[in-house]
Design an enzyme around this catalytic site. Sequence first.
Site, short mmCIF file in Angstrom:
data_model
loop_
_atom_site.label_atom_id
_atom_site.label_comp_id
_atom_site.label_asym_id
_atom_site.label_seq_id
_atom_site.Cartn_x
_atom_site.Cartn_y
_atom_site.Cartn_z
CD GLU A 45 -2.45 1.29 2.78
OE1 GLU A 45 -2.77 0.21 3.31
OE2 GLU A 45 -2.76 2.39 3.27
NE ARG A 49 -1.33 7.60 5.94
CZ ARG A 49 -1.22 6.69 6.87
NH1 ARG A 49 -0.30 6.80 7.81
NH2 ARG A 49 -2.01 5.65 6.88
CE LYS A 133 -6.24 1.15 6.88
NZ LYS A 133 -4.95 1.45 6.25
#
Length: 225
Positions: A45, A49, A133
């Site tokens: 992943e 960010r 998740k």
Amino acid sequence: MKPTLQSVLSSLKEIRILPILVVDDIDLAINCVTTLAEQGLSAVEITFRTPNALNVLREVIKACPDVIIGAGTVLTQQQLEAAAEAGAAFALSPGITPQLAHAVACSRLPFIPGVSHASDLMLAMEYGFDVVKLFPADLLGGSRLVKALAGPFPDVRFCLTGGITIETMPHMLALPSVMCVGGSWMCTADLIDAKNWSRIGALAAQAATAARDSSPDKLSRPLIV
Ligand code: 3PG
């Protein structure tokens, strides 16, 4: 051929570890993903960010075609569309909102929404998701929370992330409703910045071995994904 949600989930179920990268430099990201994949961690992943995250995502996908690259920290429709346009195999979010769920429904990008409690999970299920998740898993209670949620939601499968370590991951992976765990412990920003590929490789190998030792055939109930 574009991956389907089913094919992505099958791979995650097999690999059981999803390294999470927060990295802003394309070359560092490519080196890191290559190192992880060499140790069998062939799904990662890359989070939205950092300011350059979209370029990092796009270039890593081009440089590492055999790795299943997901876009993480997808919070908005715009980020979802950007991830799809960059060629991500799938996307994840730390949470779920009706707006994002509608955007996912209009997109062909396989998606794993984030949940942190029963109400989130019920919202995710209303939108048709049964793989979610669980974030931030450790802070919320880790395996105790998973066991509690497995009561009312026996058919849901979880990808646990947030505070997972090499010490806690085997306990998590031993739970029948846990599909995989994700985290940054084997590819922290410090290790990546230091270009410490040997340490990242060693931690990835350790994680891959621990995951194999918690293989689904040791579980009491098969994973259904
Ligand atoms: C996530 O996006 O799931 C988390 O940031 C990963 O958590 P960790 O850095 O504590 O592993």
